[in-house]
Design a protein around this motif. Structure first.
Motif, mmCIF file in Angstrom:
data_model
loop_
_atom_site.group_PDB
_atom_site.id
_atom_site.type_symbol
_atom_site.label_atom_id
_atom_site.label_comp_id
_atom_site.label_asym_id
_atom_site.label_seq_id
_atom_site.Cartn_x
_atom_site.Cartn_y
_atom_site.Cartn_z
ATOM 1 N N ARG A 48 -14.574 1.884 -0.486
ATOM 2 C CA ARG A 48 -13.348 1.374 0.109
ATOM 3 C C ARG A 48 -12.268 2.455 0.026
ATOM 4 O O ARG A 48 -12.074 3.058 -1.025
ATOM 5 C CB ARG A 48 -12.866 0.114 -0.616
ATOM 6 N N THR A 49 -11.599 2.697 1.118
ATOM 7 C CA THR A 49 -10.535 3.689 1.135
ATOM 8 C C THR A 49 -9.329 3.164 0.365
ATOM 9 O O THR A 49 -9.250 1.990 0.002
ATOM 10 C CB THR A 49 -10.112 4.006 2.569
ATOM 11 N N LEU A 50 -8.354 4.037 0.143
ATOM 12 C CA LEU A 50 -7.131 3.661 -0.559
ATOM 13 C C LEU A 50 -6.437 2.512 0.158
ATOM 14 O O LEU A 50 -6.003 1.537 -0.482
ATOM 15 C CB LEU A 50 -6.198 4.873 -0.653
ATOM 16 N N ASP A 51 -6.323 2.598 1.489
ATOM 17 C CA ASP A 51 -5.659 1.529 2.245
ATOM 18 C C ASP A 51 -6.417 0.204 2.140
ATOM 19 O O ASP A 51 -5.808 -0.866 2.041
ATOM 20 C CB ASP A 51 -5.525 1.925 3.719
ATOM 21 N N GLU A 52 -7.739 0.273 2.162
ATOM 22 C CA GLU A 52 -8.540 -0.948 2.050
ATOM 23 C C GLU A 52 -8.365 -1.593 0.680
ATOM 24 O O GLU A 52 -8.326 -2.823 0.558
ATOM 25 C CB GLU A 52 -10.012 -0.629 2.320
ATOM 26 N N ILE A 53 -8.256 -0.775 -0.347
ATOM 27 C CA ILE A 53 -8.026 -1.304 -1.697
ATOM 28 C C ILE A 53 -6.667 -1.975 -1.769
ATOM 29 O O ILE A 53 -6.517 -3.075 -2.311
ATOM 30 C CB ILE A 53 -8.138 -0.167 -2.735
ATOM 31 N N LYS A 54 -5.651 -1.320 -1.205
ATOM 32 C CA LYS A 54 -4.310 -1.897 -1.200
ATOM 33 C C LYS A 54 -4.281 -3.223 -0.439
ATOM 34 O O LYS A 54 -3.658 -4.196 -0.875
ATOM 35 C CB LYS A 54 -3.313 -0.914 -0.572
ATOM 36 N N GLY A 246 -16.971 11.511 -1.114
ATOM 37 C CA GLY A 246 -16.330 11.412 0.193
ATOM 38 C C GLY A 246 -15.109 10.527 0.252
ATOM 39 O O GLY A 246 -14.418 10.502 1.274
ATOM 40 N N ASN A 247 -14.799 9.825 -0.834
ATOM 41 C CA ASN A 247 -13.630 8.939 -0.821
ATOM 42 C C ASN A 247 -12.375 9.750 -1.142
ATOM 43 O O ASN A 247 -11.757 9.612 -2.203
ATOM 44 C CB ASN A 247 -13.806 7.796 -1.821
#
Length: 295
Positions: A48-54, A246-247
């Protein structure tokens, strides 16, 4: 003939409409197609990308549950320790809830690769081999290997270990790797968890236990009758957060966070809150890395 001509005209019209639709889709909707491809790639990446986590409002962090004082569960069922103190700060500054996931040493890479956790803060030593499988952020602690033994038979050199002796290690740790590569003649007794290794060692298994020096020093301080005969074995290493390969969005944010926290001496505060009772003040400057700077 008329019937055949009609069929040909219908077929030609259908082909023309099909080609036109394809051209329109290729030109007019190129951005949408790229977005779908990008979404699919991100979804298949296993993280999960940073935005997806947020957006989700929570982050899953892998920590130890049986490795005091770095990651453990207290009598109230709450996660505590040096890594957890750091994890709580990450969640606070990210603005999300932290879900701690108990991991074992050998499962850390797997938990990242399968998406079970977003981040590993489980006393994870940085090595070239591991860096091929995960991405490490900046370090926040120094570490080396150490060897603890019974005070009536203190091991100060690996050469003292006989051919029938066994040394305890945790599967998936740098101690296992180091001894396998550099001292293959030494017999290893491997355990999956720190709790199992401690219990076995206390019950007489093995002439020594090789692990991170922070761990064996803590063990000797908390358990009378044991001595750390080798405080540094091999090269000095660092401990760092790890994310899925890759994250970059999450790794870059963590790097910025570590640099910012270093300005306020956060990791010294972490040490004083979680490690001083075990190590005292003497090891603080030796173990702590502030702002990701090891020199």
């Amino acid at each position: 003939m008329k019937k055949k001509n009609l069929v040909k005209r219908i077929a030609t019209l259908g082909l023309t409409l099909s080609l036109s639709a394809g051209l329109l889709a290729g030109c007019g909707n190129s951005t949408g197609a790229a977005d779908k491809s990008s979404d699919a790639t991100a979804s298949n990446a296993g993280f999960r990308t940073l935005d997806e986590i947020k957006e989700s409002g929570e982050i899953n962090i892998g920590v130890f549950s049986d490795k005091a004082p770095f990651g453990y569960v207290d009598e109230n069922g709450e996660y505590q320790g040096y890594d957890v103190y750091f994890g709580n700060k990450l969640g606070e500054d990210l603005g999300v809830k932290v879900n701690y996931v108990s991991t074992e040493a050998a499962s850390r890479v797997e938990y990242l690769q399968t998406g079970k956790v977003d981040l590993i803060l489980a006393n994870f030593t940085v090595t070239d081999e591991r860096a091929e499988q995960v991405d490490f952020a900046l370090p926040y602690m120094n570490v080396a290997l150490g060897v603890v033994s019974h005070e009536d038979n203190v091991i100060t050199s690996l050469d003292q270990i006989g051919e029938d002796d066994q040394v305890i290690v945790i599967s998936g740790t740098t101690a296992e790797t180091y001894l396998t590569e550099n001292k293959p003649e030494i017999k290893l007794q491997k355990f999956d968890t720190y709790a199992a290794a401690k219990s076995a060692f206390e019950n007489g298994t093995g002439v020594a236990w090789a692990n991170d020096n922070t761990e064996v020093i803590a063990f000797a301080k908390e358990n009378p009758g044991y001595t750390v005969g080798i405080e540094e074995l091999g090269e000095k290493d660092t401990i760092a957060p790890a994310v899925t390969k890759g994250n970059d969005t999450l790794k870059n944010w963590i790097n910025e966070e570590i640099e910012t926290l270093g300005q306020d001496k956060f990791f010294h505060k972490d040490y004083e809150a979680t490690l001083t009772d075990t190590y005292g003040a003497d090891y603080e400057d030796t173990l702590v890395v502030e702002g990701g700077k090891t020199e």
